[in-house]
Scaffold this motif. Structure first.
Motif, PDB file in Angstrom:
ATOM      1  N   ILE A  10       0.832  -1.208   0.000  1.00  9.97           N
ATOM      2  CA  ILE A  10       0.000   0.000   0.000  1.00  9.97           C
ATOM      3  C   ILE A  10       0.862   1.252   0.000  1.00  9.97           C
ATOM      4  O   ILE A  10       0.551   2.238  -0.685  1.00  9.97           O
ATOM      5  CB  ILE A  10      -0.958  -0.019   1.212  1.00  9.97           C
ATOM      6  N   PHE A  11       1.951   1.217   0.741  1.00 11.78           N
ATOM      7  CA  PHE A  11       2.835   2.380   0.799  1.00 11.78           C
ATOM      8  C   PHE A  11       3.665   2.557  -0.473  1.00 11.78           C
ATOM      9  O   PHE A  11       4.374   3.541  -0.626  1.00 11.78           O
ATOM     10  CB  PHE A  11       3.734   2.294   2.034  1.00 11.78           C
ATOM     11  N   GLU A  51      -8.566   7.173   4.169  1.00 11.52           N
ATOM     12  CA  GLU A  51      -8.176   8.170   5.161  1.00 11.52           C
ATOM     13  C   GLU A  51      -8.490   7.682   6.585  1.00 11.52           C
ATOM     14  O   GLU A  51      -7.699   7.879   7.522  1.00 11.52           O
ATOM     15  CB  GLU A  51      -8.873   9.492   4.877  1.00 11.52           C
ATOM     16  N   MET A  52      -9.639   7.034   6.737  1.00 10.13           N
ATOM     17  CA  MET A  52     -10.001   6.476   8.039  1.00 10.13           C
ATOM     18  C   MET A  52      -9.101   5.286   8.379  1.00 10.13           C
ATOM     19  O   MET A  52      -8.700   5.103   9.527  1.00 10.13           O
ATOM     20  CB  MET A  52     -11.468   6.047   8.035  1.00 10.13           C
ATOM     21  N   TRP A  53      -8.795   4.496   7.368  1.00 10.28           N
ATOM     22  CA  TRP A  53      -7.924   3.331   7.562  1.00 10.28           C
ATOM     23  C   TRP A  53      -6.559   3.757   8.098  1.00 10.28           C
ATOM     24  O   TRP A  53      -5.995   3.101   8.980  1.00 10.28           O
ATOM     25  CB  TRP A  53      -7.782   2.588   6.236  1.00 10.28           C
ATOM     26  N   LEU A  54      -6.021   4.878   7.555  1.00  5.43           N
ATOM     27  CA  LEU A  54      -4.736   5.391   8.035  1.00  5.43           C
ATOM     28  C   LEU A  54      -4.804   5.739   9.517  1.00  5.43           C
ATOM     29  O   LEU A  54      -3.880   5.452  10.283  1.00  5.43           O
ATOM     30  CB  LEU A  54      -4.316   6.625   7.226  1.00  5.43           C
ATOM     31  N   GLU A  55      -5.925   6.369   9.921  1.00  2.00           N
ATOM     32  CA  GLU A  55      -6.084   6.746  11.328  1.00  2.00           C
ATOM     33  C   GLU A  55      -6.144   5.498  12.215  1.00  2.00           C
ATOM     34  O   GLU A  55      -5.472   5.426  13.250  1.00  2.00           O
ATOM     35  CB  GLU A  55      -7.369   7.563  11.503  1.00  2.00           C
ATOM     36  N   ILE A  56      -6.936   4.507  11.775  1.00  2.00           N
ATOM     37  CA  ILE A  56      -7.098   3.283  12.574  1.00  2.00           C
ATOM     38  C   ILE A  56      -5.776   2.539  12.722  1.00  2.00           C
ATOM     39  O   ILE A  56      -5.444   2.005  13.781  1.00  2.00           O
ATOM     40  CB  ILE A  56      -8.169   2.368  11.939  1.00  2.00           C
ATOM     41  N   GLN A  57      -5.003   2.533  11.624  1.00  2.00           N
ATOM     42  CA  GLN A  57      -3.735   1.802  11.629  1.00  2.00           C
ATOM     43  C   GLN A  57      -2.571   2.637  12.191  1.00  2.00           C
ATOM     44  O   GLN A  57      -1.430   2.149  12.240  1.00  2.00           O
ATOM     45  CB  GLN A  57      -3.383   1.380  10.187  1.00  2.00           C
ATOM     46  N   LEU A  79      -1.107   5.159  10.814  1.00  2.00           N
ATOM     47  CA  LEU A  79      -0.131   5.275   9.734  1.00  2.00           C
ATOM     48  C   LEU A  79      -0.227   6.612   9.000  1.00  2.00           C
ATOM     49  O   LEU A  79       0.455   6.816   7.999  1.00  2.00           O
ATOM     50  CB  LEU A  79      -0.335   4.133   8.716  1.00  2.00           C
ATOM     51  N   LYS A  80      -1.049   7.532   9.510  1.00  2.00           N
ATOM     52  CA  LYS A  80      -1.263   8.787   8.789  1.00  2.00           C
ATOM     53  C   LYS A  80       0.023   9.588   8.655  1.00  2.00           C
ATOM     54  O   LYS A  80       0.334  10.110   7.572  1.00  2.00           O
ATOM     55  CB  LYS A  80      -2.332   9.623   9.488  1.00  2.00           C
ATOM     56  N   GLU A  81       0.781   9.695   9.738  1.00  2.00           N
ATOM     57  CA  GLU A  81       2.029  10.471   9.685  1.00  2.00           C
ATOM     58  C   GLU A  81       3.015   9.841   8.708  1.00  2.00           C
ATOM     59  O   GLU A  81       3.682  10.551   7.939  1.00  2.00           O
ATOM     60  CB  GLU A  81       2.645  10.571  11.080  1.00  2.00           C
ATOM     61  N   ASP A  82       3.109   8.513   8.723  1.00  2.00           N
ATOM     62  CA  ASP A  82       4.022   7.825   7.807  1.00  2.00           C
ATOM     63  C   ASP A  82       3.607   8.065   6.360  1.00  2.00           C
ATOM     64  O   ASP A  82       4.447   8.284   5.490  1.00  2.00           O
ATOM     65  CB  ASP A  82       4.019   6.317   8.096  1.00  2.00           C
ATOM     66  N   TRP A  83       2.298   8.033   6.107  1.00  2.00           N
ATOM     67  CA  TRP A  83       1.812   8.248   4.748  1.00  2.00           C
ATOM     68  C   TRP A  83       2.075   9.685   4.301  1.00  2.00           C
ATOM     69  O   TRP A  83       2.540   9.910   3.159  1.00  2.00           O
ATOM     70  CB  TRP A  83       0.318   7.940   4.658  1.00  2.00           C
ATOM     71  N   ASP A  84       1.773  10.638   5.168  1.00  2.00           N
ATOM     72  CA  ASP A  84       2.009  12.047   4.815  1.00  2.00           C
ATOM     73  C   ASP A  84       3.480  12.291   4.536  1.00  2.00           C
ATOM     74  O   ASP A  84       3.831  13.034   3.602  1.00  2.00           O
ATOM     75  CB  ASP A  84       1.540  12.959   5.948  1.00  2.00           C
ATOM     76  N   SER A  85       4.333  11.689   5.331  1.00  2.00           N
ATOM     77  CA  SER A  85       5.770  11.838   5.128  1.00  2.00           C
ATOM     78  C   SER A  85       6.184  11.265   3.776  1.00  2.00           C
ATOM     79  O   SER A  85       6.999  11.864   3.062  1.00  2.00           O
ATOM     80  CB  SER A  85       6.529  11.129   6.252  1.00  2.00           C
ATOM     81  N   ARG A  86       5.600  10.126   3.447  1.00  2.00           N
ATOM     82  CA  ARG A  86       5.934   9.505   2.155  1.00  2.00           C
ATOM     83  C   ARG A  86       5.465  10.368   0.987  1.00  2.00           C
ATOM     84  O   ARG A  86       6.175  10.558   0.008  1.00  2.00           O
ATOM     85  CB  ARG A  86       5.281   8.129   2.067  1.00  2.00           C
ATOM     86  N   ILE A  87       4.239  10.902   1.077  1.00  2.00           N
ATOM     87  CA  ILE A  87       3.693  11.766   0.021  1.00  2.00           C
ATOM     88  C   ILE A  87       4.572  12.997  -0.170  1.00  2.00           C
ATOM     89  O   ILE A  87       4.855  13.425  -1.300  1.00  2.00           O
ATOM     90  CB  ILE A  87       2.244  12.183   0.350  1.00  2.00           C
ATOM     91  N   ASN A  88       5.029  13.574   0.920  1.00  2.00           N
ATOM     92  CA  ASN A  88       5.908  14.745   0.830  1.00  2.00           C
ATOM     93  C   ASN A  88       7.223  14.390   0.146  1.00  2.00           C
ATOM     94  O   ASN A  88       7.754  15.176  -0.647  1.00  2.00           O
ATOM     95  CB  ASN A  88       6.182  15.309   2.232  1.00  2.00           C
ATOM     96  N   SER A  89       7.735  13.204   0.426  1.00  2.00           N
ATOM     97  CA  SER A  89       8.983  12.760  -0.200  1.00  2.00           C
ATOM     98  C   SER A  89       8.801  12.603  -1.700  1.00  2.00           C
ATOM     99  O   SER A  89       9.667  12.997  -2.496  1.00  2.00           O
ATOM    100  CB  SER A  89       9.430  11.429   0.406  1.00  2.00           C
TER     101      SER A  89
END
Length: 308
Positions: A265-266, A283-289, A291-301
């Motif tokens: 997924i990442f 978006e809800m799945w990220l919160e539950i898991q 993983l939101k910060e990790d995903w945002d960091s990846r998107i920024n990269s």
């Protein structure tokens, strides 16, 4: 006079000559002293019997031989004509003119050549087969680069190891098609019906699956680099060991999708509004898991890399 009628006449003649020969043998067996007669007990009747006994089996053998030779010669000529017709239709199948190609498909279907393997390995580069009926077709190992198959019907067809690079199959009917080891780079499947399709080991770089019905399809070990699944129905699809690097799943329905790991997924480029395997929106799945910060960091990269 058609071929069936001719063959019936041949069979009738063979049966007649066999009976003639058998009659002669019976007369010879029943009247070994030459007292047999035919039609009338006279010199003429005995002459007929003598001729039948002496020449009947030989005449029958010669006649049956001639009829058989004629049959096999005609069969050989028909086979040669069939081979020539098949070659002609396959050449027409490659046509960029849709009507010519579709007429060839119809004739090939009538002869059973679409499903018997006659089309394996054919070169259909840039052929226009839009709307073609190719149900159950065997097109394994064919070259179909740039082939137009929009709105075509390929239900349960076998396209193993085909090259469909730059092909267009928008709105096509493709349930249960076998695409094992196929090359589908930059192919367009938008709005196609593709339930339970086998994509195992396929190459789908930058392939367009926008709003495609892919329920229950098998993507095991597929290369989906940069593929676009926006709005696609991927319920129960199997992504075991699939490479989905930079693939887009915006608005896709992946409920109950199998073997889709966090690591995979990442790798994806975007999943805005996608329904995840557990039924939650991405978006809800990220919160539950968590993983939101990790995903945002990846998107920024990724954004930084694109700007560079």
């Amino acid at each position: 006079m058609n071929l069936k009628t001719i063959n019936r006449i041949r069979i009738s003649l063979i049966v007649g000559f066999v009976l003639l020969a058998f009659w002669g043998l019976i007369l010879d067996f029943q009247y070994p002293n030459g007292d047999s007669w035919i039609l009338i007990n006279s010199e003429f009747g005995r002459f007929l019997a003598h001729v039948l006994i002496g020449l009947g089996p030989e005449i029958a053998g010669i006649a049956i031989g001639i009829i058989s030779i004629d049959y096999f010669n005609e069969k050989r000529q028909n086979q040669s004509a069939q081979i020539q017709l098949k070659s002609k239709l396959i050449r027409e199948l490659r046509s960029k003119v849709k009507d010519v190609a579709l007429n060839a498909v119809e004739e090939l279907q009538e002869h059973g050549w679409v499903i018997d393997g006659s089309l394996m390995g054919v070169n259909l580069t840039d052929a226009n087969l839009e709307g073609a009926n190719l149900r159950n077709a065997n097109l394994n190992q064919s070259t179909m680069i740039g082939c137009i198959l929009n709105e075509s019907n390929l239900y349960r067809s076998s396209l193993q190891n085909v090259d469909l690079t730059l092909g267009s199959l928008q709105n096509a009917i493709l349930p249960r098609v076998d695409l094992f080891f196929a090359t589908l780079n930059s192919c367009k499947f938008k709005h196609a019906r593709m339930r339970r399709v086998n994509f195992q080991n396929t190459a789908c770089k930058a392939t367009n699956f926008i709003e495609t019905d892919l329920q229950g399809s098998n993507f095991q070990q597929a290369l989906l680099l940069g593929a676009n699944f926006a709005g696609a129905d991927l319920q129960w699809a199997d992504f075991d060991s699939a490479n989905i690097t930079l693939a887009k799943f915006d608005g896709a329905n992946m409920k109950n999708a199998r073997n889709l790991t966090h690591g995979q997924i990442f790798q994806a480029k975007s999943l805005k509004g996608a329904i995840m395997p557990d039924g939650n929106i991405f978006e809800m799945w990220l919160e539950i898991q968590n993983l939101k910060e990790d995903w945002d960091s990846r998107i920024n990269s990724i954004s930084d890399l694109e700007e560079e």
